[in-house]
Design an enzyme around this catalytic site. Structure first.
Site, short mmCIF file in Angstrom:
data_model
loop_
_atom_site.label_atom_id
_atom_site.label_comp_id
_atom_site.label_asym_id
_atom_site.label_seq_id
_atom_site.Cartn_x
_atom_site.Cartn_y
_atom_site.Cartn_z
N GLN A 249 18.01 -42.07 -16.12
CA GLN A 249 16.85 -42.12 -15.23
C GLN A 249 17.22 -42.78 -13.90
O GLN A 249 17.98 -43.74 -13.86
CB GLN A 249 15.72 -42.91 -15.89
N GLU A 304 21.10 -31.99 -27.67
CA GLU A 304 21.46 -32.01 -26.24
C GLU A 304 22.58 -31.00 -26.00
O GLU A 304 23.50 -30.88 -26.81
CB GLU A 304 21.91 -33.43 -25.85
N CYS A 384 8.53 -34.28 -15.87
CA CYS A 384 8.66 -34.69 -14.48
C CYS A 384 8.08 -33.64 -13.53
O CYS A 384 8.22 -33.79 -12.31
CB CYS A 384 10.13 -34.96 -14.13
#
Length: 429
Positions: A249, A304, A384
């Site tokens: 982040q 991932e 986001c």
């Protein structure tokens, strides 16, 4: 009218993407660097579409009471539009009003694309106990910055809405250490330069030069690649291994803020005997949150596509005997699981949580439908992008899930971006 013509425009609304809305003779005009309620002088830049035009604000003739001097002086409205650096498109607006506008965009998206009208509130980025609180003007938060080097050796950010490098004398959104290191850069091969400041405070400078023509990328000894240096990031008392050039982040308080919201949304809801998924899991940040909530025996799988991140996730999650990290594209992985899970595994998944933190484009219909096919009790979606989130919520709602909670957090102050954590539950419980 033609591109280059000037008009006076009354700005009436904010739109997704950091632009503002006015109408000229009935036609919608999108402009940056304005505030609803203002009257501005605009130079048209794109009149090729019949449905809307675009323009740049040259002058504010009737200013909003929420306007302030831009936190990045070189991006203020009295600078020529082509010389304004990008990345701080709300920097001319009082911080409180920025958050009002972000909630307006989020609410409009949820209504239009998700079919829901929840009560919304937004909070600033925060850490436990109020440590290292947000600054009053929303500056000094970026621990990761990307700059560019052009063919003439100029180093800087791109001008807003362009790929033209603008040399700057400040980077006010960056931490003081990142800003200092960035402004000391000189020249180099054309390409990108990333600056990264992990928890130890030391700034890493990672050059990413462009390939020349169609030449093959040079062979790299990954043991000497500075982007693969393993650094430590910390969230509370927990440490996470991550590559210096890997994803973490950007806001220095974002990981604290988001894991806190996820924990609040799921407190008392993580069954350690169920099976839980952390999709787009990175180095295991949210999988660790699920593990903390469920206890030492929690079953959680992090998925991932980046094998290096998966490798780190495996180590970051090692304390949970039921945790594992897998490398795979989420859409393919979730489809394969839906087709191969045993009856016992499906029962555990149906009592579990699926947490997803997709890229800005969102998860998309295939991933959402793959999750629905597993029928988890709870879905937590970290987003986001308001429109991508709302579209995916619409797909979940059409498939038997309801939005039960949504929290917004401002981990991108002075830009139009906003982060949200949405919680959904099966209608049938």
């Amino acid at each position: 009218m033609e591109s280059g013509d000037q008009i006076d425009l009354d700005v009436t609304d904010v739109a997704h993407g950091g632009v503002f809305v006015g109408r000229h003779e009935g036609r919608v005009v999108f402009v940056p660097d304005a505030i609803p309620g203002e009257r501005v002088r605009v130079r048209l830049t794109d009149v090729g579409k019949s449905s809307f035009w675009r323009g740049d604000v040259l002058e504010v003739t009737d200013a909003s009471p929420h306007r302030r001097p831009h936190v990045w002086r070189q991006a203020d409205v009295d600078v020529a539009p082509e010389q304004r650096p990008g990345g701080a498109d709300f920097g001319h607006i009082d911080l409180a009003e920025q958050r009002v506008l972000k909630l307006k965009v989020l609410g409009d998206a949820l209504d239009r694309f998700g079919g829901v009208q929840p009560s919304l509130a937004i909070q600033p980025a925060h850490a436990p106990g109020g440590a290292a609180a947000e600054t009053e003007d929303g500056t000094g938060w970026r621990t990761r910055v990307s700059l560019h080097v052009d063919a003439d050796g100029r180093v800087g950010p791109y001008a807003a809405r362009s790929h033209r490098v603008i040399p700057v004398d400040r980077l006010p959104l960056a931490t003081a250490e990142v800003e200092r290191a960035a402004l000391a850069l000189q020249g180099g091969r054309p390409g990108r330069i990333d600056l990264v400041q992990p928890a130890d405070g030391r700034v890493r400078v990672l050059a990413r030069p462009e390939r020349e023509g169609k030449a093959r990328p040079p062979k790299v000894d990954h043991r000497k690649d500075p982007a693969r240096e393993i650094v430590i990031e910390r969230v509370g008392d927990r440490a996470f291994r991550v590559d210096a050039g890997g994803f973490w982040q950007v806001h220095r308080l974002a990981a604290h803020s988001l894991t806190s919201l996820v924990a609040d949304a799921l407190t008392g809801s993580v069954d350690p005997e169920a099976s839980h998924l952390d999709l787009y899991g990175g180095v295991g940040l949210f999988a660790a949150t699920l593990g903390d909530l469920g206890g030492a025996s929690t079953r959680v799988t992090s998925v991932e596509s980046d094998p290096r991140a998966t490798e780190h996730a495996g180590e970051n999650l090692a304390e949970w005997v039921g945790a594992r990290a897998e490398t795979g594209r989420v859409d393919r992985w979730i489809s394969a699981l839906a087709g191969s899970a045993s009856a016992a595994e499906r029962e555990r998944l149906a009592r579990g949580v699926v947490l997803l933190d997709p890229p800005r484009a969102g998860a998309g219909r295939a991933v959402v439908e793959g999750i629905v096919a597993l029928s988890p009790r709870t879905v937590v979606y970290v987003a986001c992008d308001p429109v991508a989130l709302a579209r995916d919520i619409g797909t979940f709602r059409a498939s038997g899930y309801d939005l039960t909670r949504i929290d917004a957090v401002d981990v991108f102050p002075n830009s139009h971006h906003v982060e949200a954590v949405a919680t959904l539950g099966r209608v049938d419980g």
